[in-house]
Design a protein around this motif. Sequence first.
Motif, mmCIF file in Angstrom:
data_model
loop_
_atom_site.group_PDB
_atom_site.id
_atom_site.type_symbol
_atom_site.label_atom_id
_atom_site.label_comp_id
_atom_site.label_asym_id
_atom_site.label_seq_id
_atom_site.Cartn_x
_atom_site.Cartn_y
_atom_site.Cartn_z
ATOM 1 N N TYR A 124 -21.234 44.306 15.224
ATOM 2 C CA TYR A 124 -21.686 43.522 14.555
ATOM 3 C C TYR A 124 -23.504 42.482 14.370
ATOM 4 O O TYR A 124 -24.057 42.789 14.526
ATOM 5 C CB TYR A 124 -21.207 42.536 13.459
ATOM 6 C CG TYR A 124 -20.313 43.190 12.491
ATOM 7 C CD1 TYR A 124 -20.969 44.123 11.129
ATOM 8 C CD2 TYR A 124 -18.603 43.640 12.260
ATOM 9 C CE1 TYR A 124 -20.365 44.251 10.062
ATOM 10 C CE2 TYR A 124 -18.356 43.980 11.627
ATOM 11 C CZ TYR A 124 -18.860 44.801 10.586
ATOM 12 O OH TYR A 124 -17.874 45.195 9.446
ATOM 13 N N GLU A 127 -25.342 45.077 14.522
ATOM 14 C CA GLU A 127 -26.139 45.598 13.474
ATOM 15 C C GLU A 127 -27.194 45.124 13.102
ATOM 16 O O GLU A 127 -27.324 45.342 12.084
ATOM 17 C CB GLU A 127 -24.442 45.945 12.544
ATOM 18 C CG GLU A 127 -25.399 46.611 11.076
ATOM 19 C CD GLU A 127 -24.032 46.563 10.358
ATOM 20 O OE1 GLU A 127 -24.007 46.155 9.463
ATOM 21 O OE2 GLU A 127 -23.137 47.363 10.803
ATOM 22 N N ALA A 152 -24.040 37.837 11.888
ATOM 23 C CA ALA A 152 -22.690 38.556 13.106
ATOM 24 C C ALA A 152 -21.656 38.319 12.457
ATOM 25 O O ALA A 152 -20.426 38.456 12.485
ATOM 26 C CB ALA A 152 -23.526 39.131 13.759
ATOM 27 N N SER A 156 -18.237 39.987 10.995
ATOM 28 C CA SER A 156 -17.301 40.589 11.628
ATOM 29 C C SER A 156 -15.725 40.441 11.313
ATOM 30 O O SER A 156 -14.767 41.222 11.357
ATOM 31 C CB SER A 156 -17.620 39.483 12.804
ATOM 32 O OG SER A 156 -17.102 37.939 13.021
ATOM 33 N N GLU A 190 -22.140 48.087 3.183
ATOM 34 C CA GLU A 190 -21.717 47.196 4.199
ATOM 35 C C GLU A 190 -20.558 47.095 2.468
ATOM 36 O O GLU A 190 -19.314 46.432 2.999
ATOM 37 C CB GLU A 190 -21.620 45.543 4.639
ATOM 38 C CG GLU A 190 -22.372 45.672 5.863
ATOM 39 C CD GLU A 190 -21.496 46.685 6.095
ATOM 40 O OE1 GLU A 190 -19.998 45.445 6.914
ATOM 41 O OE2 GLU A 190 -21.508 46.848 7.832
#
Length: 260
Positions: A124, A127, A152, A156, A190
């Motif tokens: 993440y 990401e 993040a 996570s 997501e």
Amino acid sequence: MKQVVDNTLPESAVSTRNISKNYGDVEALKNLSLEFPRGQLTSLLGPSGCGKTTLLKIIAGLLEPTSGTVEVNGQTVKGPGPDRAFVFQDFALLPWATVLRNVAFGLEMRGVAKSEREAIAEKYIKEVGLAGFEQSYPHELSGGMRQRVGLARALSVDAEVLLMDEPFSAVDEQTRRKFQEDLLSLVQHENKTFIFVTHSIEEAVYVSDQIAILLPRPSRVHEIIRPSNFRSKGVDNIRRDPEYLDIVDEIWASLRTYVE
């Protein structure tokens, strides 16, 4: 105000039913009911002091309503839970911990093994665009980078619902626009439900599948808007789209009488 009606909405991930919240003699929320479609982003928009953050904290389980209930996946909320993660306006990072440790912290609190939680955190961190900063500390990062760490960390823990309290308000306009684009990508990929508090009409219309306009306290839902036509035209075209511009103008016309 023009409202797009869509009878093919996904089921609700979160439902608030007749939520009221009093602070002494102050009635902040009154019989507020709202559905949050699964896998979509709903913005809470309204004048300052209308109870947006209060509602968000009640959904998070950080505040108890005076009356009414919140359900997540059909289960009544009785406090914080692993199905929800909160992205704070002020970052709320651990100043003594690296980016990697901050992002992995929620997993650490759940007892996830170090190797596993660090692998998830690294995923993440990459990401959200912070690859290479895993060993940096919060004081070494810009405000925008610290906000990415907070995002993040929320991602996570793999919560189904992400609660975001004005997460972009402390960054400059250029960074804010990049965050908005990144957020659209996260919503698309997501498969999580996002509940997003903002004071910005333009931001709400840009990032949202659904916008809930709240009236001044005692707050209740004034109107629900679901932008439709410009969502598939790409991030570079949204702000020029006639529907986007019309909705921004119409929301402002609806709210301007409540702005002091």
